[in-house]
Scaffold this active site. Sequence first.
Site, mmCIF file in Angstrom:
data_model
loop_
_atom_site.group_PDB
_atom_site.id
_atom_site.type_symbol
_atom_site.label_atom_id
_atom_site.label_comp_id
_atom_site.label_asym_id
_atom_site.label_seq_id
_atom_site.Cartn_x
_atom_site.Cartn_y
_atom_site.Cartn_z
ATOM 1 N N THR A 26 0.367 -1.307 -0.322
ATOM 2 C CA THR A 26 -0.210 -0.005 0.431
ATOM 3 C C THR A 26 1.064 1.246 0.157
ATOM 4 O OG1 THR A 26 -0.474 -0.621 2.202
ATOM 5 C CG2 THR A 26 -2.472 -1.184 1.282
ATOM 6 N N GLY A 27 1.891 0.876 0.292
ATOM 7 C CA GLY A 27 2.715 2.600 0.362
ATOM 8 C C GLY A 27 2.879 2.843 -1.660
ATOM 9 N N GLU A 107 17.465 -0.082 -0.435
ATOM 10 C CA GLU A 107 19.236 0.557 0.096
ATOM 11 C C GLU A 107 19.693 0.764 1.238
ATOM 12 O OE1 GLU A 107 20.468 3.095 -3.019
ATOM 13 O OE2 GLU A 107 20.422 2.160 -5.058
ATOM 14 N N TYR A 168 20.930 -2.834 -16.710
ATOM 15 C CA TYR A 168 20.060 -2.103 -17.709
ATOM 16 C C TYR A 168 20.519 -1.584 -18.573
ATOM 17 C CZ TYR A 168 18.242 -1.501 -12.741
ATOM 18 O OH TYR A 168 17.429 -1.244 -11.985
ATOM 19 N N GLU A 218 32.128 -5.839 -10.056
ATOM 20 C CA GLU A 218 32.988 -4.646 -9.537
ATOM 21 C C GLU A 218 33.592 -5.322 -8.811
ATOM 22 O OE1 GLU A 218 29.780 -2.294 -7.787
ATOM 23 O OE2 GLU A 218 29.535 -2.945 -6.226
ATOM 24 N N HIS A 257 28.517 1.322 -4.159
ATOM 25 C CA HIS A 257 28.063 0.402 -3.266
ATOM 26 C C HIS A 257 28.240 0.022 -1.957
ATOM 27 C CE1 HIS A 257 26.093 -2.180 -7.225
ATOM 28 N NE2 HIS A 257 25.399 -0.992 -6.520
#
Length: 308
Positions: A26-27, A107, A168, A218, A257
């Site tokens: 619901t957020g 995050e 992406y 990475e 990160h």
Amino acid sequence: MSASQHSPIAAEFVDPLAPVLIQGMTGRTGRTHSQHMRRYGTNVVAGVSPESDVAGVAGIPIFRNCAQAVGETGASVSVAMVPPLAVLQAIEEAVGAGIRLVVTVAEGVPVHDAVRALDLVRHAGARWIGASTPGLAIPGRLKLGFLPDVALAPGPIGVMAKSGTLSYEICHRLAGWGLGQSLWVGVGGDPVKGTRFADVLPYMAVDPQTHAILVIGEIGGSEEEELADAIVTLGCHKPVYALIAGRSAREGVTMGHAGALIQRGIGTIDSKTRALTAAGARVFTRIQHLVEAIAGDFNTATGDRACG
């Protein structure tokens, strides 16, 4: 590979028909992405929001807790779209209700919470993708999280990635060459996580629909070195292409990160490159070089592929 030719091995990693519940539905984030996932074809059957009086969102019923949702709908997968400090509680509730796969997207999950969550899911025999991840997908069949549709396409490349943004861009470019994905798993860049590269490899190594493996890594940690060991141990003979980001990172400084941290020479781009190269992978530091190499090996101009 068409959407109907889904991978049986990818289905062992995540069932494309599995009933899915959304924690925090619901957020704003939960409302938005639950509908995106459903439109993509994901079998979203329930939402969970303990403090909401909303009965449903876009026709999807809302329950007070995971136990109720699982009892009413049979959900076996959860995507938790909750704040970072609520992730551990969400995982505890989901696994306690019998959920077998939990995907968490927030995050900034505290490391001590991630350690507790990892211990919890291991003891329960469940799978956790996160702490922070854009999600995973069997393109054309299932999307869990917020991987962009424009980069998703059914195809022969198995993708495992620490970085959402880089994945992406790379997958969008490859899709433009007609090279989509058989299974895409965003493992995330957290120092403590539920699923690592070496955990994904066994599925991609034997999947008949996966003809090559793309690793987007990475600097920092030892995950790429662990993957190199796994490639050798499993005897994986499929082509492996790897991009390692972070060449300009300074030692002792976290770059993007939380897991991208080099300390005392551990986790350097050179150490990762040496390990992966020794295991037979081709390692790149530039997106364009990586994409051109994959497209060239698959000989997309003629529709042939140069990998088995």
